[in-house]
Design a protein around this motif. Sequence first.
Motif, PDB file in Angstrom:
ATOM      1  N   ILE A  45      55.642  31.626  54.517  1.00 58.52           N
ATOM      2  CA  ILE A  45      54.214  31.501  54.209  1.00 58.52           C
ATOM      3  C   ILE A  45      53.434  32.653  54.840  1.00 58.52           C
ATOM      4  CG2 ILE A  45      53.652  29.978  56.162  1.00 58.52           C
ATOM      5  CD1 ILE A  45      51.744  28.504  54.152  1.00 58.52           C
ATOM      6  N   ALA A  46      53.871  33.107  56.008  1.00 55.60           N
ATOM      7  CA  ALA A  46      53.216  34.255  56.638  1.00 55.60           C
ATOM      8  C   ALA A  46      53.479  35.518  55.835  1.00 55.60           C
ATOM      9  CB  ALA A  46      53.700  34.423  58.080  1.00 55.60           C
ATOM     10  N   LEU A  47      54.699  35.682  55.356  1.00 52.63           N
ATOM     11  CA  LEU A  47      55.021  36.837  54.517  1.00 52.63           C
ATOM     12  C   LEU A  47      54.148  36.870  53.273  1.00 52.63           C
ATOM     13  CD1 LEU A  47      56.728  39.229  53.512  1.00 52.63           C
ATOM     14  CD2 LEU A  47      58.362  37.541  52.605  1.00 52.63           C
ATOM     15  N   MET A  48      54.035  35.736  52.578  1.00 49.72           N
ATOM     16  CA  MET A  48      53.231  35.694  51.351  1.00 49.72           C
ATOM     17  C   MET A  48      51.766  35.988  51.653  1.00 49.72           C
ATOM     18  SD  MET A  48      55.451  35.141  49.003  1.00 49.72           S
ATOM     19  CE  MET A  48      54.369  34.822  47.606  1.00 49.72           C
ATOM     20  N   ASN A  49      51.271  35.478  52.772  1.00 53.70           N
ATOM     21  CA  ASN A  49      49.874  35.760  53.144  1.00 53.70           C
ATOM     22  C   ASN A  49      49.664  37.235  53.472  1.00 53.70           C
ATOM     23  OD1 ASN A  49      48.671  33.206  52.851  1.00 53.70           O
ATOM     24  ND2 ASN A  49      49.416  32.530  54.843  1.00 53.70           N
ATOM     25  N   ILE A  50      50.645  37.855  54.106  1.00 53.11           N
ATOM     26  CA  ILE A  50      50.541  39.276  54.435  1.00 53.11           C
ATOM     27  C   ILE A  50      50.560  40.117  53.162  1.00 53.11           C
ATOM     28  CG2 ILE A  50      51.858  41.184  55.440  1.00 53.11           C
ATOM     29  CD1 ILE A  50      52.482  39.239  57.791  1.00 53.11           C
ATOM     30  N   LEU A  51      51.399  39.771  52.201  1.00 48.25           N
ATOM     31  CA  LEU A  51      51.385  40.494  50.924  1.00 48.25           C
ATOM     32  C   LEU A  51      50.026  40.370  50.254  1.00 48.25           C
ATOM     33  CD1 LEU A  51      54.895  39.636  49.398  1.00 48.25           C
ATOM     34  CD2 LEU A  51      54.227  41.647  50.735  1.00 48.25           C
ATOM     35  N   GLN A  52      49.436  39.170  50.301  1.00 41.47           N
ATOM     36  CA  GLN A  52      48.103  38.991  49.725  1.00 41.47           C
ATOM     37  C   GLN A  52      47.051  39.800  50.480  1.00 41.47           C
ATOM     38  OE1 GLN A  52      46.819  34.989  48.653  1.00 41.47           O
ATOM     39  NE2 GLN A  52      48.941  34.293  48.584  1.00 41.47           N
ATOM     40  N   ASP A  53      47.203  39.887  51.796  1.00 39.22           N
ATOM     41  CA  ASP A  53      46.251  40.666  52.587  1.00 39.22           C
ATOM     42  C   ASP A  53      46.315  42.146  52.219  1.00 39.22           C
ATOM     43  OD1 ASP A  53      44.426  41.012  55.004  1.00 39.22           O
ATOM     44  OD2 ASP A  53      46.127  42.276  55.580  1.00 39.22           O
ATOM     45  N   ALA A  54      47.522  42.673  52.088  1.00 38.78           N
ATOM     46  CA  ALA A  54      47.672  44.080  51.710  1.00 38.78           C
ATOM     47  C   ALA A  54      47.136  44.318  50.302  1.00 38.78           C
ATOM     48  CB  ALA A  54      49.146  44.483  51.800  1.00 38.78           C
ATOM     49  N   ALA A  55      47.400  43.383  49.393  1.00 37.27           N
ATOM     50  CA  ALA A  55      46.882  43.511  48.026  1.00 37.27           C
ATOM     51  C   ALA A  55      45.361  43.508  48.028  1.00 37.27           C
ATOM     52  CB  ALA A  55      47.415  42.366  47.163  1.00 37.27           C
ATOM     53  N   ASP A  56      44.766  42.659  48.856  1.00 39.65           N
ATOM     54  CA  ASP A  56      43.312  42.587  48.955  1.00 39.65           C
ATOM     55  C   ASP A  56      42.744  43.907  49.474  1.00 39.65           C
ATOM     56  OD1 ASP A  56      40.728  41.102  49.011  1.00 39.65           O
ATOM     57  OD2 ASP A  56      40.923  41.321  51.178  1.00 39.65           O
ATOM     58  N   GLY A  57      43.387  44.472  50.505  1.00 40.10           N
ATOM     59  CA  GLY A  57      42.925  45.743  51.038  1.00 40.10           C
ATOM     60  C   GLY A  57      43.003  46.858  50.017  1.00 40.10           C
ATOM     61  N   SER A  58      44.082  46.884  49.254  1.00 41.45           N
ATOM     62  CA  SER A  58      44.242  47.893  48.209  1.00 41.45           C
ATOM     63  C   SER A  58      43.195  47.737  47.121  1.00 41.45           C
ATOM     64  CB  SER A  58      45.648  47.784  47.601  1.00 41.45           C
ATOM     65  OG  SER A  58      45.794  48.624  46.482  1.00 41.45           O
ATOM     66  N   ALA A  59      42.977  46.486  46.682  1.00 47.93           N
ATOM     67  CA  ALA A  59      42.006  46.232  45.616  1.00 47.93           C
ATOM     68  C   ALA A  59      40.595  46.632  46.045  1.00 47.93           C
ATOM     69  CB  ALA A  59      42.047  44.763  45.206  1.00 47.93           C
ATOM     70  N   ILE A  60      40.237  46.330  47.293  1.00 48.74           N
ATOM     71  CA  ILE A  60      38.912  46.706  47.798  1.00 48.74           C
ATOM     72  C   ILE A  60      38.766  48.228  47.795  1.00 48.74           C
ATOM     73  CG2 ILE A  60      37.453  46.754  49.857  1.00 48.74           C
ATOM     74  CD1 ILE A  60      38.542  43.954  50.518  1.00 48.74           C
ATOM     75  N   GLU A  61      39.793  48.903  48.283  1.00 48.77           N
ATOM     76  CA  GLU A  61      39.757  50.366  48.360  1.00 48.77           C
ATOM     77  C   GLU A  61      39.599  51.004  46.984  1.00 48.77           C
ATOM     78  OE1 GLU A  61      43.340  53.087  49.317  1.00 48.77           O
ATOM     79  OE2 GLU A  61      42.321  52.787  51.240  1.00 48.77           O
ATOM     80  N   LEU A  62      40.210  50.377  45.963  1.00 50.96           N
ATOM     81  CA  LEU A  62      40.188  50.946  44.621  1.00 50.96           C
ATOM     82  C   LEU A  62      39.023  50.454  43.771  1.00 50.96           C
ATOM     83  CD1 LEU A  62      44.025  50.836  43.883  1.00 50.96           C
ATOM     84  CD2 LEU A  62      42.650  52.841  44.464  1.00 50.96           C
ATOM     85  N   GLY A  63      38.211  49.515  44.328  1.00 52.20           N
ATOM     86  CA  GLY A  63      36.992  49.129  43.632  1.00 52.20           C
ATOM     87  C   GLY A  63      37.082  47.899  42.759  1.00 52.20           C
ATOM     88  N   PHE A  64      38.145  47.089  42.919  1.00 58.71           N
ATOM     89  CA  PHE A  64      38.201  45.839  42.156  1.00 58.71           C
ATOM     90  C   PHE A  64      38.674  44.695  43.052  1.00 58.71           C
ATOM     91  CE2 PHE A  64      41.690  48.730  41.101  1.00 58.71           C
ATOM     92  CZ  PHE A  64      42.806  48.038  41.536  1.00 58.71           C
ATOM     93  N   GLY A  65      38.087  44.648  44.254  1.00 58.70           N
ATOM     94  CA  GLY A  65      38.407  43.605  45.211  1.00 58.70           C
ATOM     95  C   GLY A  65      37.666  42.310  44.936  1.00 58.70           C
ATOM     96  N   PHE A  66      37.814  41.367  45.868  1.00 61.57           N
ATOM     97  CA  PHE A  66      37.284  40.015  45.682  1.00 61.57           C
ATOM     98  C   PHE A  66      35.782  40.003  45.413  1.00 61.57           C
ATOM     99  CE2 PHE A  66      35.210  36.335  47.680  1.00 61.57           C
ATOM    100  CZ  PHE A  66      35.757  35.317  46.928  1.00 61.57           C
ATOM    101  N   GLU A  67      35.012  40.670  46.274  1.00 62.37           N
ATOM    102  CA  GLU A  67      33.555  40.631  46.111  1.00 62.37           C
ATOM    103  C   GLU A  67      33.119  41.261  44.797  1.00 62.37           C
ATOM    104  OE1 GLU A  67      35.126  41.444  48.874  1.00 62.37           O
ATOM    105  OE2 GLU A  67      34.390  40.011  50.391  1.00 62.37           O
ATOM    106  N   LYS A  68      33.759  42.378  44.429  1.00 59.19           N
ATOM    107  CA  LYS A  68      33.404  43.038  43.172  1.00 59.19           C
ATOM    108  C   LYS A  68      33.721  42.134  41.980  1.00 59.19           C
ATOM    109  CE  LYS A  68      32.039  46.716  40.845  1.00 59.19           C
ATOM    110  NZ  LYS A  68      32.764  48.005  41.015  1.00 59.19           N
ATOM    111  N   CYS A  69      34.861  41.461  42.047  1.00 55.50           N
ATOM    112  CA  CYS A  69      35.240  40.550  40.960  1.00 55.50           C
ATOM    113  C   CYS A  69      34.236  39.400  40.843  1.00 55.50           C
ATOM    114  CB  CYS A  69      36.642  39.996  41.202  1.00 55.50           C
ATOM    115  SG  CYS A  69      37.967  41.176  40.885  1.00 55.50           S
ATOM    116  N   TRP A  70      33.885  38.784  41.983  1.00 55.62           N
ATOM    117  CA  TRP A  70      32.970  37.641  41.943  1.00 55.62           C
ATOM    118  C   TRP A  70      31.590  38.047  41.444  1.00 55.62           C
ATOM    119  CZ3 TRP A  70      32.838  32.349  43.938  1.00 55.62           C
ATOM    120  CH2 TRP A  70      34.112  31.788  43.988  1.00 55.62           C
ATOM    121  N   SER A  71      31.183  39.269  41.719  1.00 53.03           N
ATOM    122  CA  SER A  71      29.886  39.734  41.205  1.00 53.03           C
ATOM    123  C   SER A  71      29.893  39.830  39.686  1.00 53.03           C
ATOM    124  CB  SER A  71      29.540  41.097  41.812  1.00 53.03           C
ATOM    125  OG  SER A  71      30.367  42.128  41.277  1.00 53.03           O
TER     126      SER A  71
END
Length: 245
Positions: free
Chosen positions: A26-52
């Motif tokens: 479960i920690a591994l899966m959460n870490i993969l999600q964390d890295a994916a979130d960081g990448s998405a934010i950096e590239l401009g389609f992260g969580f906040e941008k999507c929700w907007s």
Amino acid sequence: MPLRKFLKEYVVKSYEADAHGFLRLIALMNILQDAADGSAIELGFGFEKCWSKGVSWVGSNYLLEINRLPKMHEKFKVETWPAEAKLWGAIRDFIVYGENNDILLKASSQWVLIDIERKRSVPLSKYFTEYKALEERAIAVEFSRPEVFENPQEEYSYKVRFDDIDINNHVNNAVYPLWASESVKPSWRENHTPSKIEIWFKKEALFGQLIKVLTKTENQTTVHSITDENVENELARCNIEWREL
């Protein structure tokens, strides 16, 4: 931001280690999600941008090929990138490196863009016309539907806790392989570790639901059909291949 791979360093904390001293699933899966979130934010389609825009990313598939899991207090790096664009979503891949830059595991995941209000998939190009992918794969996999699940050997029940729910108000992706692995006999877990994990997400699970995990063993693989109280309604499927410790 120019299209590039995202790299982040982690360390296995004591509370993230399992009984063998390896990073918990479960920690591994959460870490993969964390890295994916960081990448998405950096590239401009992260969580906040999507929700907007009224949309959100929802995982539909994972494939992990594991050489070994990092150990307690071991430093490791997760590299992730958008690997392929799809009509209704995207492929995101990962490579996890150990302290000596050896490859610990590779993973591929498929994500669908969902209209939050209607809870329906929407075309990626409608909301992110600028979305680009590197067209490079960690694992050359084409995700398809799992085989029909028949002849379960065991059944386990769990209740969805509030702590299982994520910001999308359904069970977080990381919880499903936890349910699957918890449905394997302790005597097997004492001597085995996962070498390959395949996950298909089909329907969302919600707070308070009774979850049933139908399990069968095929040689070194355990197959898990995760359903709601009505076992005909499959929510997810998880196959885990094991190797001896």
